[in-house]
Write an enzyme that holds these catalytic residues in place. Structure first.
Site, mmCIF file in Angstrom:
data_model
loop_
_atom_site.group_PDB
_atom_site.id
_atom_site.type_symbol
_atom_site.label_atom_id
_atom_site.label_comp_id
_atom_site.label_asym_id
_atom_site.label_seq_id
_atom_site.Cartn_x
_atom_site.Cartn_y
_atom_site.Cartn_z
ATOM 1 N N SER A 193 0.716 -1.242 -0.090
ATOM 2 C CA SER A 193 0.008 -0.021 -0.001
ATOM 3 C C SER A 193 0.825 1.379 -0.030
ATOM 4 O O SER A 193 1.904 1.031 0.703
ATOM 5 C CB SER A 193 -1.057 0.070 1.131
ATOM 6 N N TYR A 218 -2.476 -0.174 9.851
ATOM 7 C CA TYR A 218 -2.741 -0.660 8.543
ATOM 8 C C TYR A 218 -1.408 -0.630 7.665
ATOM 9 O O TYR A 218 -0.895 -1.521 7.002
ATOM 10 C CB TYR A 218 -3.896 -0.114 7.771
#
Length: 340
Positions: A142, A167
């Site tokens: 990501s 995350y």
């Protein structure tokens, strides 16, 4: 090839499965269909892949599709008994791991979910690849790993040791875990740092969906950091084209052929102002949004922009969908999908 696509009921996994099937590959889709967002949307995606909801609801049982090249299994990645059995019985050539607990803000309130899915689940994937001679593991990272990086555009050469959300920390951890397995067990791994993917069938927790749904239903939209945000918005077709090119090309054919482990940015190679993005939605809906200007959220960043030169060099990657085209495609889908 025979490809395992995890997260197949998710946004990018759904499109990746479709494109792989269109190119003649055999695909086994895996997803646990959790309730992070509307499971009806996930089952609707599976229906597009030819899988009936009644067949897909049972855990750990492979169900066939109307497309004889596709089958589906509902399974948790962290299931240390079921996943190895699946690998042993199916003899995959390539694994494309797109399953993960997504969302920066959700990770602040639900940290355990991210450890289970993104760390334990990814370790399980790595172990299954190790023991089943998988030719290539392609996995989702990501852009969030860049944290508060101020250098623009973001490069894979930049330091990413300071994530600002759990995350992001799990995604950075995935890259480190993949590197270890590539080094120790000679497993070719390729990580992809996705930058703000949008398009038809997109996730309801993403800005594109949230803004459109609010405007259509006469609710104000929440504009964080008082609109002073920029994102490398990337249309899903461009993303998936890159993913599939990587799946289809042997890692040994890369320009840097000695690198069993690689990480790439995958984005639009451009940064768009959030307010310009909102304006394009308003134009397509023929409706002006009421805007609640709000402060920056914890774990969020002001600007993202992907340097994709390495992906262009190794895979001739070529994102070419404009914001104008991409937003129109999403709005057209949204109106059709929610017409009732």
């Amino acid at each position: 090839m025979k490809v395992l696509v995890t997260g197949a009921a998710g946004f990018i996994g759904f499109y990746t499965s479709q494109v792989l099937l269109s190119k003649g590959h055999t695909v086994v889709g895996l997803d646990n269909i959790n309730d992070y967002y509307d499971i009806n949307l996930k089952f609707a995606r599976l229906k597009e892949l030819g899988v009936d909801r009644s067949d897909a609801e049972t855990f750990n049982t492979i169900c066939k599709s109307k497309n004889d090249k596709f089958s589906f299994v509902r399974m948790n990645l962290e299931d240390r008994e079921a996943l190895p059995k699946l690998f042993k019985s199916e003899n995959f050539d390539v694994v494309c791991n797109l399953a993960a607990q997504a969302g920066v803000r959700y990770s602040i309130e639900n940290p355990e979910t991210y450890i289970d899915s993104n760390l334990v689940g990814f370790l399980n994937i790595l172990e299954c690849c190790r023991h089943n001679t998988i030719k290539h593991l392609v996995y989702a990272s990501s852009s969030s790993v860049y944290g508060l990086n101020e250098k623009i555009p973001f490069s894979t050469e930049d330091n990413v040791d300071y994530p600002i959300s759990l995350y992001a920390a799990t995604k950075k951890s995935n890259e480190l875990m993949a590197h270890t397995y590539s080094h120790l067990f000679k497993i070719p791994t390729t990580g992809l740092r996705f930058f703000t993917v949008y398009g038809p069938w997109g996730r309801p927790d993403m800005a594109m969906f949230l803004f459109t749904d609010a405007i259509v239903n006469d609710r104000p939209i929440k504009v964080f950091n008082h609109g002073k945000m920029e994102r490398d918005f990337t249309y899903v077709d461009d993303i998936v084209e890159g993913v599939v090119r990587i799946i289809e090309k042997s890692p040994q054919q890369r320009i840097d052929t000695n690198a069993l482990y690689k990480v790439y940015n995958i984005g639009n190679n451009n940064s768009v102002k959030l307010l310009d993005f909102i304006k394009e939605i308003e134009v397509n809906l023929d409706k002006v949004a009421a805007k609640d200007m709000m402060p920056m959220q914890p774990g969020d960043v002001e600007r993202t922009w992907a340097d994709v030169d390495q992906l262009i060099k190794d895979y001739d990657y070529s994102p070419n969908t404009s914001i104008k085209e991409g937003v129109k495609a999403f709005i057209d889908w949204f109106k059709e999908y929610y017409k009732d």
